[in-house]
Scaffold this motif. Structure first.
Motif, PDB file in Angstrom:
ATOM      1  N   VAL A  20      49.666  37.634  27.220  1.00 21.58           N
ATOM      2  CA  VAL A  20      49.218  38.902  27.809  1.00 21.58           C
ATOM      3  C   VAL A  20      47.713  38.857  28.075  1.00 21.58           C
ATOM      4  CG1 VAL A  20      48.919  41.362  27.335  1.00 21.58           C
ATOM      5  CG2 VAL A  20      51.095  40.275  26.854  1.00 21.58           C
ATOM      6  N   ALA A  21      46.957  38.274  27.156  1.00 20.09           N
ATOM      7  CA  ALA A  21      45.508  38.165  27.354  1.00 20.09           C
ATOM      8  C   ALA A  21      45.183  37.286  28.561  1.00 20.09           C
ATOM      9  CB  ALA A  21      44.851  37.610  26.104  1.00 20.09           C
ATOM     10  N   VAL A  22      45.924  36.192  28.741  1.00 17.73           N
ATOM     11  CA  VAL A  22      45.692  35.305  29.885  1.00 17.73           C
ATOM     12  C   VAL A  22      46.029  36.028  31.187  1.00 17.73           C
ATOM     13  CG1 VAL A  22      46.463  33.163  31.002  1.00 17.73           C
ATOM     14  CG2 VAL A  22      45.971  33.191  28.570  1.00 17.73           C
ATOM     15  N   ILE A  23      47.086  36.828  31.192  1.00 19.13           N
ATOM     16  CA  ILE A  23      47.435  37.590  32.394  1.00 19.13           C
ATOM     17  C   ILE A  23      46.346  38.605  32.720  1.00 19.13           C
ATOM     18  CG2 ILE A  23      49.043  39.314  33.309  1.00 19.13           C
ATOM     19  CD1 ILE A  23      51.265  37.799  31.896  1.00 19.13           C
ATOM     20  N   ILE A  24      45.845  39.279  31.717  1.00 19.62           N
ATOM     21  CA  ILE A  24      44.765  40.246  31.951  1.00 19.62           C
ATOM     22  C   ILE A  24      43.531  39.555  32.501  1.00 19.62           C
ATOM     23  CG2 ILE A  24      43.163  41.805  30.772  1.00 19.62           C
ATOM     24  CD1 ILE A  24      45.528  42.599  28.952  1.00 19.62           C
ATOM     25  N   ILE A  25      43.207  38.382  31.960  1.00 19.95           N
ATOM     26  CA  ILE A  25      42.068  37.613  32.490  1.00 19.95           C
ATOM     27  C   ILE A  25      42.315  37.223  33.944  1.00 19.95           C
ATOM     28  CG2 ILE A  25      40.848  35.407  32.286  1.00 19.95           C
ATOM     29  CD1 ILE A  25      41.201  35.691  29.231  1.00 19.95           C
ATOM     30  N   GLY A  26      43.541  36.823  34.261  1.00 23.70           N
ATOM     31  CA  GLY A  26      43.876  36.466  35.643  1.00 23.70           C
ATOM     32  C   GLY A  26      43.705  37.634  36.598  1.00 23.70           C
ATOM     33  N   PHE A  27      44.143  38.814  36.184  1.00 25.75           N
ATOM     34  CA  PHE A  27      43.989  39.982  37.051  1.00 25.75           C
ATOM     35  C   PHE A  27      42.526  40.387  37.193  1.00 25.75           C
ATOM     36  CE2 PHE A  27      48.584  40.833  36.414  1.00 25.75           C
ATOM     37  CZ  PHE A  27      48.916  40.931  37.758  1.00 25.75           C
ATOM     38  N   ILE A  28      41.750  40.221  36.139  1.00 26.08           N
ATOM     39  CA  ILE A  28      40.320  40.517  36.238  1.00 26.08           C
ATOM     40  C   ILE A  28      39.649  39.549  37.202  1.00 26.08           C
ATOM     41  CG2 ILE A  28      38.147  40.458  34.945  1.00 26.08           C
ATOM     42  CD1 ILE A  28      39.717  41.619  32.560  1.00 26.08           C
ATOM     43  N   LEU A  29      40.046  38.267  37.140  1.00 26.61           N
ATOM     44  CA  LEU A  29      39.487  37.292  38.076  1.00 26.61           C
ATOM     45  C   LEU A  29      39.891  37.593  39.519  1.00 26.61           C
ATOM     46  CD1 LEU A  29      39.999  33.924  36.151  1.00 26.61           C
ATOM     47  CD2 LEU A  29      37.857  35.137  36.542  1.00 26.61           C
ATOM     48  N   MET A  30      41.089  38.143  39.696  1.00 22.21           N
ATOM     49  CA  MET A  30      41.554  38.476  41.047  1.00 22.21           C
ATOM     50  C   MET A  30      40.789  39.635  41.651  1.00 22.21           C
ATOM     51  SD  MET A  30      45.596  38.347  41.749  1.00 22.21           S
ATOM     52  CE  MET A  30      46.279  37.583  40.310  1.00 22.21           C
ATOM     53  N   SER A  31      40.349  40.551  40.833  1.00 20.32           N
ATOM     54  CA  SER A  31      39.630  41.701  41.366  1.00 20.32           C
ATOM     55  C   SER A  31      38.247  41.257  41.815  1.00 20.32           C
ATOM     56  CB  SER A  31      39.511  42.797  40.307  1.00 20.32           C
ATOM     57  OG  SER A  31      38.679  42.357  39.263  1.00 20.32           O
ATOM     58  N   GLY A  32      37.687  42.024  42.665  1.00 16.06           N
ATOM     59  CA  GLY A  32      36.341  41.682  43.125  1.00 16.06           C
ATOM     60  C   GLY A  32      36.195  41.948  44.599  1.00 16.06           C
ATOM     61  N   GLY A  33      35.004  41.872  45.060  1.00 15.77           N
ATOM     62  CA  GLY A  33      34.743  42.135  46.465  1.00 15.77           C
ATOM     63  C   GLY A  33      34.696  43.623  46.716  1.00 15.77           C
ATOM     64  N   ASN A  34      33.620  44.073  47.253  1.00 19.84           N
ATOM     65  CA  ASN A  34      33.449  45.497  47.505  1.00 19.84           C
ATOM     66  C   ASN A  34      33.474  45.788  48.990  1.00 19.84           C
ATOM     67  OD1 ASN A  34      33.197  45.980  44.784  1.00 19.84           O
ATOM     68  ND2 ASN A  34      30.985  45.719  44.788  1.00 19.84           N
ATOM     69  N   SER A  35      34.485  45.315  49.677  1.00 12.51           N
ATOM     70  CA  SER A  35      34.584  45.584  51.102  1.00 12.51           C
ATOM     71  C   SER A  35      35.022  47.022  51.326  1.00 12.51           C
ATOM     72  CB  SER A  35      35.589  44.644  51.764  1.00 12.51           C
ATOM     73  OG  SER A  35      35.108  43.335  51.758  1.00 12.51           O
ATOM     74  N   ALA A  39      31.035  48.238  55.204  1.00 12.86           N
ATOM     75  CA  ALA A  39      30.404  46.994  54.773  1.00 12.86           C
ATOM     76  C   ALA A  39      31.479  45.966  54.430  1.00 12.86           C
ATOM     77  CB  ALA A  39      29.534  47.245  53.555  1.00 12.86           C
ATOM     78  N   TYR A  40      31.339  44.771  54.999  1.00 14.29           N
ATOM     79  CA  TYR A  40      32.288  43.688  54.756  1.00 14.29           C
ATOM     80  C   TYR A  40      31.675  42.714  53.754  1.00 14.29           C
ATOM     81  CZ  TYR A  40      34.932  39.433  55.532  1.00 14.29           C
ATOM     82  OH  TYR A  40      35.672  38.304  55.359  1.00 14.29           O
ATOM     83  N   ASP A  41      32.439  42.381  52.732  1.00 15.09           N
ATOM     84  CA  ASP A  41      31.990  41.434  51.722  1.00 15.09           C
ATOM     85  C   ASP A  41      32.883  40.197  51.803  1.00 15.09           C
ATOM     86  OD1 ASP A  41      30.788  40.200  49.607  1.00 15.09           O
ATOM     87  OD2 ASP A  41      31.680  41.495  48.081  1.00 15.09           O
TER      88      ASP A  41
END
Length: 86
Positions: A20-35, A39-41
């Motif tokens: 579960v911790a690895v999955i949460i880390i994976g989803f955190i890594l997937m998030s990002g980019g403030n488009s 404004a396009y990022d």
């Protein structure tokens, strides 16, 4: 409560928590980019977001499946009932 009747052992729960911790880390890594609309990022197409994070998440799901399927070791009756020498 008799521990022999439990479906999971201590090892199973530890492996499940790690998955579960690895999955949460994976989803955190997937998030990002403030488009936004204004404004396009371009960092949303970064290799970490589209290649590494899904692999990490997949590894987390596989480890959860392993944690569920893993059968805890059972101690033999003769090991439990033998007196200790000394």
């Amino acid at each position: 409560m008799d521990k022999r009747n439990l479906a999971f052992g201590k090892t199973n729960f530890i492996l499940l928590a790690i998955g579960v911790a690895v999955i949460i880390i994976g989803f955190i890594l997937m998030s990002g980019g403030n488009s936004t609309e204004k404004a396009y990022d371009p960092s949303i197409f970064n290799a970490m977001h589209i290649k590494v994070a899904p692999v990490v998440t997949f590894i987390g799901f596989v480890s959860i499946i392993y944690a569920i399927v893993h059968k805890p070791r059972e101690k033999k009756d003769n090991e439990l009932n033998t007196p200790t020498k000394g």
